[in-house]
Write a protein that holds these residues in place. Structure first.
Motif, mmCIF file in Angstrom:
data_model
loop_
_atom_site.group_PDB
_atom_site.id
_atom_site.type_symbol
_atom_site.label_atom_id
_atom_site.label_comp_id
_atom_site.label_asym_id
_atom_site.label_seq_id
_atom_site.Cartn_x
_atom_site.Cartn_y
_atom_site.Cartn_z
ATOM 1 N N THR A 99 -25.377 9.141 11.841
ATOM 2 C CA THR A 99 -26.032 9.582 10.601
ATOM 3 C C THR A 99 -25.009 9.904 9.516
ATOM 4 O OG1 THR A 99 -26.186 11.852 11.422
ATOM 5 C CG2 THR A 99 -28.141 10.449 11.711
ATOM 6 N N MET A 100 -23.834 10.387 9.924
ATOM 7 C CA MET A 100 -22.785 10.640 8.939
ATOM 8 C C MET A 100 -22.285 9.324 8.338
ATOM 9 S SD MET A 100 -20.620 13.768 10.667
ATOM 10 C CE MET A 100 -19.385 13.803 9.374
ATOM 11 N N LEU A 101 -22.116 8.297 9.163
ATOM 12 C CA LEU A 101 -21.661 7.002 8.653
ATOM 13 C C LEU A 101 -22.696 6.361 7.736
ATOM 14 C CD1 LEU A 101 -19.895 5.545 11.833
ATOM 15 C CD2 LEU A 101 -18.830 6.426 9.737
ATOM 16 N N ILE A 102 -23.969 6.437 8.145
ATOM 17 C CA ILE A 102 -25.030 5.899 7.294
ATOM 18 C C ILE A 102 -25.086 6.674 5.983
ATOM 19 C CG2 ILE A 102 -27.549 5.653 7.083
ATOM 20 C CD1 ILE A 102 -27.544 5.094 10.150
ATOM 21 N N GLY A 103 -24.962 7.993 6.065
ATOM 22 C CA GLY A 103 -24.957 8.820 4.853
ATOM 23 C C GLY A 103 -23.793 8.483 3.942
ATOM 24 N N ALA A 104 -22.607 8.267 4.508
ATOM 25 C CA ALA A 104 -21.434 7.917 3.706
ATOM 26 C C ALA A 104 -21.643 6.576 3.015
ATOM 27 C CB ALA A 104 -20.184 7.884 4.582
ATOM 28 N N GLY A 105 -22.188 5.617 3.738
ATOM 29 C CA GLY A 105 -22.459 4.306 3.134
ATOM 30 C C GLY A 105 -23.468 4.401 2.009
ATOM 31 N N PHE A 106 -24.547 5.118 2.262
ATOM 32 C CA PHE A 106 -25.566 5.294 1.238
ATOM 33 C C PHE A 106 -24.994 6.053 0.036
ATOM 34 C CE2 PHE A 106 -29.253 7.529 -0.598
ATOM 35 C CZ PHE A 106 -30.064 6.433 -0.865
ATOM 36 N N GLY A 107 -24.206 7.084 0.299
ATOM 37 C CA GLY A 107 -23.615 7.880 -0.776
ATOM 38 C C GLY A 107 -22.688 7.083 -1.661
ATOM 39 N N PHE B 224 -25.961 16.867 8.002
ATOM 40 C CA PHE B 224 -27.169 17.695 8.039
ATOM 41 C C PHE B 224 -28.305 16.972 8.764
ATOM 42 C CE2 PHE B 224 -31.214 18.944 6.012
ATOM 43 C CZ PHE B 224 -31.256 20.263 6.426
ATOM 44 N N VAL B 225 -28.542 15.711 8.394
ATOM 45 C CA VAL B 225 -29.609 14.934 9.038
ATOM 46 C C VAL B 225 -29.304 14.765 10.528
ATOM 47 C CG1 VAL B 225 -30.719 12.659 9.123
ATOM 48 C CG2 VAL B 225 -30.326 13.775 6.923
ATOM 49 N N GLY B 226 -28.048 14.497 10.861
ATOM 50 C CA GLY B 226 -27.654 14.345 12.254
ATOM 51 C C GLY B 226 -27.889 15.600 13.069
ATOM 52 N N LEU B 227 -27.585 16.747 12.494
ATOM 53 C CA LEU B 227 -27.822 18.007 13.199
ATOM 54 C C LEU B 227 -29.319 18.232 13.429
ATOM 55 C CD1 LEU B 227 -25.177 20.318 11.488
ATOM 56 C CD2 LEU B 227 -25.161 19.464 13.843
ATOM 57 N N ILE B 228 -30.129 17.883 12.455
ATOM 58 C CA ILE B 228 -31.585 18.006 12.628
ATOM 59 C C ILE B 228 -32.054 17.062 13.743
ATOM 60 C CG2 ILE B 228 -33.845 17.670 11.516
ATOM 61 C CD1 ILE B 228 -32.361 20.107 10.439
ATOM 62 N N PHE B 229 -31.609 15.800 13.685
ATOM 63 C CA PHE B 229 -32.005 14.829 14.717
ATOM 64 C C PHE B 229 -31.536 15.263 16.102
ATOM 65 C CE2 PHE B 229 -32.392 10.714 11.955
ATOM 66 C CZ PHE B 229 -33.539 11.234 11.376
ATOM 67 N N SER B 230 -30.350 15.882 16.169
ATOM 68 C CA SER B 230 -29.811 16.268 17.470
ATOM 69 C C SER B 230 -30.653 17.348 18.151
ATOM 70 C CB SER B 230 -28.361 16.729 17.331
ATOM 71 O OG SER B 230 -28.300 17.981 16.676
ATOM 72 N N LEU B 231 -31.454 18.052 17.369
ATOM 73 C CA LEU B 231 -32.337 19.055 17.966
ATOM 74 C C LEU B 231 -33.440 18.410 18.805
ATOM 75 C CD1 LEU B 231 -32.801 21.479 14.923
ATOM 76 C CD2 LEU B 231 -31.359 21.831 16.932
ATOM 77 N N PHE B 232 -33.730 17.131 18.545
ATOM 78 C CA PHE B 232 -34.839 16.450 19.208
ATOM 79 C C PHE B 232 -34.387 15.395 20.222
ATOM 80 C CE2 PHE B 232 -36.261 17.787 14.972
ATOM 81 C CZ PHE B 232 -37.268 18.660 15.341
ATOM 82 N N THR B 233 -33.124 15.373 20.518
ATOM 83 C CA THR B 233 -32.616 14.419 21.491
ATOM 84 C C THR B 233 -31.830 15.163 22.562
ATOM 85 O OG1 THR B 233 -31.398 12.370 21.783
ATOM 86 C CG2 THR B 233 -30.492 13.906 20.216
ATOM 87 N N GLU B 234 -31.829 14.587 23.758
ATOM 88 C CA GLU B 234 -31.113 15.238 24.855
ATOM 89 C C GLU B 234 -29.813 14.527 25.191
ATOM 90 O OE1 GLU B 234 -33.712 15.771 28.178
ATOM 91 O OE2 GLU B 234 -35.260 16.686 26.955
ATOM 92 N N GLU B 235 -29.748 13.250 24.882
ATOM 93 C CA GLU B 235 -28.550 12.475 25.195
ATOM 94 C C GLU B 235 -27.921 11.947 23.921
ATOM 95 O OE1 GLU B 235 -29.554 9.400 27.912
ATOM 96 O OE2 GLU B 235 -30.557 10.733 29.289
ATOM 97 N N GLY B 236 -26.653 11.743 23.948
ATOM 98 C CA GLY B 236 -25.946 11.108 22.845
ATOM 99 C C GLY B 236 -25.979 11.898 21.548
#
Length: 160
Positions: free
Chosen positions: A96-104, A76-88
């Motif tokens: 963000t999924m990996l960071i979320g998995a680690g935090f979770g 979810f966070v990654g999809l939000i961030f992807s709205l504000f980036t043009e590359e990568g």
């Protein structure tokens, strides 16, 4: 002053049932007979809490649950961030999924360790009523009782 939408002015008991479906069937029948059903309410009483044990908790199950919930939050966070980036965009979502998995997983394991084995099982809980009463506004009670007499399988109201 207006009253609560969950109240009737002078309610009278129309029928009492052991399950919600039967109470709902009664109100549905009244609606089919063009009765003003906004003058009815279904009240569940004698509440009880039911807890169904679904399994034993282990450190591995807790960790997997933490990883999965963290992945979803990271997505979810990654999809939000992807709205504000043009590359990568893909890299942003994956990171963000990996960071979320680690935090979770960390949060889930810390929470499990803090419980110190007091609740080593998973469960689902539901609150249910053991009785359902159909109430109707006093000014329409006689009409409702008369209509209810035509309901297939209807029993006489013990409150009459």
């Amino acid at each position: 002053m207006t009253g609560s939408p969950l109240r009737l002015q002078f309610p009278q008991s129309l029928a009492v049932y052991d399950d919600y479906a039967a109470a709902q069937r009664t109100v549905d029948y009244l609606a089919d007979q063009k009765f003003p059903v906004q003058q009815c309410m279904i009240v569940g009483t004698d509440l009880k809490r039911i807890e169904r044990i679904t399994g034993r908790l282990t450190t591995g199950r807790v960790a997997i649950g933490g990883i999965m919930s963290g992945l979803w939050i990271g997505l979810f966070v990654g999809l939000i961030f992807s709205l504000f980036t043009e590359e990568g965009v893909f890299a942003v979502i994956v990171s963000t999924m990996l960071i979320g998995a680690g935090f979770g997983v960390i949060m889930a394991l810390v929470g499990y360790a803090m419980s110190r084995g007091r609740r080593d099982f998973s469960s689902i809980t539901q609150v249910v009523a053991t009785r359902y009463e159909v109430l109707v506004e006093h000014k329409s009670a006689a009409q409702a009782r008369q209509l209810l007499g035509g309901l297939p399988g209807a029993l006489p109201n013990p409150f009459e």
